[in-house]
Design a protein around this motif. Sequence first.
Motif, short mmCIF file in Angstrom:
data_model
loop_
_atom_site.label_atom_id
_atom_site.label_comp_id
_atom_site.label_asym_id
_atom_site.label_seq_id
_atom_site.Cartn_x
_atom_site.Cartn_y
_atom_site.Cartn_z
N LYS A 140 2.28 0.69 9.56
CA LYS A 140 3.08 1.62 10.37
C LYS A 140 3.07 1.19 11.83
CE LYS A 140 2.28 5.63 7.44
NZ LYS A 140 1.37 6.75 7.23
N LYS A 141 1.90 0.85 12.33
CA LYS A 141 1.75 0.44 13.73
C LYS A 141 2.58 -0.83 14.01
CE LYS A 141 -1.74 -0.43 17.23
NZ LYS A 141 -3.15 -0.49 17.54
N ALA A 142 2.65 -1.71 13.04
CA ALA A 142 3.40 -2.96 13.20
C ALA A 142 4.88 -2.80 12.83
CB ALA A 142 2.77 -4.05 12.33
N ASN A 143 5.30 -1.57 12.52
CA ASN A 143 6.69 -1.30 12.12
C ASN A 143 7.15 -2.16 10.94
OD1 ASN A 143 7.23 0.74 14.04
ND2 ASN A 143 7.52 -0.85 15.61
N ARG A 144 6.26 -2.32 9.97
CA ARG A 144 6.58 -3.10 8.77
C ARG A 144 6.86 -2.13 7.63
NH1 ARG A 144 5.46 -9.01 9.27
NH2 ARG A 144 4.56 -9.11 11.33
N PRO A 145 8.03 -2.23 7.02
CA PRO A 145 8.33 -1.34 5.89
C PRO A 145 7.49 -1.70 4.67
CG PRO A 145 10.08 -2.95 6.18
CD PRO A 145 9.10 -3.17 7.31
N TYR A 146 7.11 -0.69 3.90
CA TYR A 146 6.35 -0.91 2.68
C TYR A 146 6.54 0.30 1.77
CZ TYR A 146 2.94 2.40 4.49
OH TYR A 146 2.35 3.52 4.97
N LEU A 151 1.85 -1.52 -0.97
CA LEU A 151 0.58 -1.15 -0.35
C LEU A 151 -0.57 -1.43 -1.32
CD1 LEU A 151 -0.81 0.04 2.12
CD2 LEU A 151 -0.42 2.31 1.16
N GLN A 152 -0.37 -1.13 -2.58
CA GLN A 152 -1.39 -1.40 -3.60
C GLN A 152 -1.63 -2.91 -3.72
OE1 GLN A 152 -3.22 0.93 -5.06
NE2 GLN A 152 -4.40 -0.63 -6.09
N GLU A 153 -0.56 -3.71 -3.67
CA GLU A 153 -0.69 -5.17 -3.74
C GLU A 153 -1.48 -5.69 -2.54
OE1 GLU A 153 1.91 -9.19 -3.01
OE2 GLU A 153 3.01 -7.42 -3.71
N TYR A 154 -1.17 -5.20 -1.35
CA TYR A 154 -1.88 -5.63 -0.14
C TYR A 154 -3.37 -5.28 -0.25
CZ TYR A 154 2.73 -5.95 2.15
OH TYR A 154 4.01 -6.26 2.49
N THR A 155 -3.65 -4.07 -0.72
CA THR A 155 -5.03 -3.62 -0.85
C THR A 155 -5.80 -4.54 -1.80
OG1 THR A 155 -4.37 -1.33 -0.43
CG2 THR A 155 -6.51 -1.66 -1.48
N GLN A 156 -5.21 -4.83 -2.95
CA GLN A 156 -5.86 -5.70 -3.93
C GLN A 156 -6.02 -7.12 -3.38
OE1 GLN A 156 -7.45 -4.63 -6.64
NE2 GLN A 156 -6.83 -2.66 -5.79
N THR A 157 -5.03 -7.59 -2.62
CA THR A 157 -5.11 -8.94 -2.05
C THR A 157 -6.25 -9.03 -1.04
OG1 THR A 157 -2.75 -9.31 -2.39
CG2 THR A 157 -3.84 -10.72 -0.78
#
Length: 177
Positions: A140-146, A151-157
């Motif tokens: 959110k802070k970086a204004n990146r849509p998700y 978000l689950q993929e990023y967390t697992q990565t």
Amino acid sequence: MAGPQQAPHLHLAELTASQFLDVWRHFDADGNGYIEGKELENFFQELESARKGAGVDSKNDNLGDKMKEFMHKYDKNADGKIEMAELAQILPTEENFLLCFRQHVRSSSEFMEAWRRYDTDRSGYIEANELKGFLSDLLKKANRPYDEPKLQEYTQTILRMFDMNGDGKLGLSEMSR
């Protein structure tokens, strides 16, 4: 291992976070957190091969000169090694969350502040749900849509990258890497 393995996804299209991690692990063969020495040579040869395959070619045919030029451009701290954040700038990565993270946490005091804020149960660990909250705020802070699956993929990565003992949570020493 029989013969050289083709690097996963090393072409010039955008990479997902998971693909980026696969590329990193492929070239950081000794797992020390850097691509250096023979690993760096292998990376550069694969990159040049991918660039030629994509129709991107430079005028200079001398591999040694190309490597020097490349390292001058991308080895930001001039240590002769490629770090994960430097590789994230080299490869076209779809969501470049590593750079977002580095921009969000610039010092050890900022890191500890973020740690305390997201270790909501004060267990001394950042569990997957706490990490997910951190990544959500970071994006959110970086204004990146998700969306939720992303978000689950990023967390697992992130867990795959830093959870060295495989317990599904990040300890302070793991996260400080």
